[in-house]
Scaffold this active site. Structure first.
Site, PDB file in Angstrom:
ATOM      1  N   ASP A   1      -4.291   5.529   6.184  1.00 52.55           N
ATOM      2  CA  ASP A   1      -4.876   6.718   6.796  1.00 52.55           C
ATOM      3  C   ASP A   1      -5.932   6.221   7.788  1.00 52.55           C
ATOM      4  OD1 ASP A   1      -5.971   9.186   7.360  1.00 52.55           O
ATOM      5  OD2 ASP A   1      -6.591   9.647   5.318  1.00 52.55           O
TER       6      ASP A   1
ATOM      7  N   PHE B   1      -2.236  16.105   4.376  1.00 54.23           N
ATOM      8  CA  PHE B   1      -2.403  15.472   3.066  1.00 54.23           C
ATOM      9  C   PHE B   1      -1.065  15.515   2.340  1.00 54.23           C
ATOM     10  CE2 PHE B   1      -3.869  14.670  -1.228  1.00 54.23           C
ATOM     11  CZ  PHE B   1      -4.794  13.661  -0.996  1.00 54.23           C
TER      12      PHE B   1
ATOM     13  N   GLU C   1       0.840  -1.209   0.000  1.00 58.43           N
ATOM     14  CA  GLU C   1       0.000   0.000   0.000  1.00 58.43           C
ATOM     15  C   GLU C   1       0.872   1.255   0.000  1.00 58.43           C
ATOM     16  OE1 GLU C   1      -2.802   1.525  -0.093  1.00 58.43           O
ATOM     17  OE2 GLU C   1      -4.371   0.552   1.062  1.00 58.43           O
TER      18      GLU C   1
END
Ligand code: IMP
Ligand code: MG
Length: 171
Positions: free
Chosen positions: A99, A146, A95
Site C-alpha cells: 500500500d 480497502f 507480502e
C-alpha cells in the site's frame, strides 16, 4: 452501525491463475539457488501456502510478524520478530499487499544489514497508490480501496474469504 459491504473484485479462479503464473516465473529464476522465503504474517499466509506449493526448486521457509493496521486505519509499524540466519542466502520476502510501501521499506532496510546473497520481494497485490518501496513482482493489481479475503483482514476478520473483496463501511 450496519455490517460492512463486501464486493468481490478478484474471483478465486483469477487469483489461482495469477499465483501459479508468478510461481512459474520465480521457479525458473531461482532454480538451483535454494532461496529462503520470509513470509510476512499474518496477511500473506494463504498466498504463501498456494504460491509455495507451486514453487518447484528446493527452498527453506520462515515466517515474520509485522503489523501496521488497526481497523482500516494505519497504526504504528511493529516488527515482532527475530530474523533467521540468512547470511549468504537468496532471500525472497512474501507480502500480501503493498500500500504505502512503508512495511516493505522497513523490512528491506533490516534485511540489507544481514549479509544476504540477494533480496527479492513479491506481493500478492499491488495497490494503485504511490509507494515508498515497490515489490519486485506482483501477482495482481487492485485499485485504491480497502480489500479483504484470501488472507487479508479487517481486525482479524474475513481472512478466510476465498475471493478478494472490496470492503466498504456503511455508517
Ligand atoms: P503498507 O506499509 O502501507 O504498504 O501496508 C502494508 C500492510 O498493510 C500490508 O502488508 C497489509 O497487511 C496491510 N494492508 C494494506 N492495505 C490493506 C488492505 O486494503 N486490506 C487489508 N490489509 C491492508
Ligand atoms: Mg493486515
Amino acid at each position: 452501525m450496519k455490517p460492512p459491504r463486501l464486493t468481490v473484485i478478484i474471483p478465486r479462479e483469477e487469483i489461482d491463475r495469477a499465483v501459479r503464473q508468478l510461481a512459474a516465473i520465480m521457479s525458473e529464476q531461482f532454480s538451483g539457488k535454494e532461496p529462503h522465503f520470509l513470509v510476512v504474517m499474518n496477511g500473506a499466509f494463504i498466498f504463501a501456502a498456494d504460491f509455495l506449493r507451486a514453487f518447484q526448486p528446493e527452498c527453506t521457509i520462515s515466517f515474520i510478524d509485522v503489523k501496521s493496521y488497526s481497523g482500516i486505519n494505519k497504526g504504528e509499524l511493529q516488527i515482532n520478530t527475530t530474523f533467521p540466519d540468512v547470511r549468504n542466502r537468496h532471500v525472497i520476502v512474501v507480502e500480501d499487499i503493498v500500500d504505502s510501501g512503508e512495511t516493505l521499506a522497513k523490512l528491506l532496510s533490516v534485511l540489507h544489514e544481514l549479509n544476504t546473497a540477494s533480496v527479492t520481494s513479491i506481493a500478492l497485490l499491488n495497490k494503485q497508490v504511490p509507494h515508498v518501496a515497490d515489490a519486485d513482482m506482483y501477482a495482481l493489481e487492485v485499485p485504491n480501496v480497502f480489500v479483504v479475503g484470501y488472507g487479508l483482514d479487517m481486525d482479524g476478520r474475513y481472512r478466510n474469504l476465498p475471493d478478494i473483496c472490496q470492503l466498504e463501511l456503511s455508517l
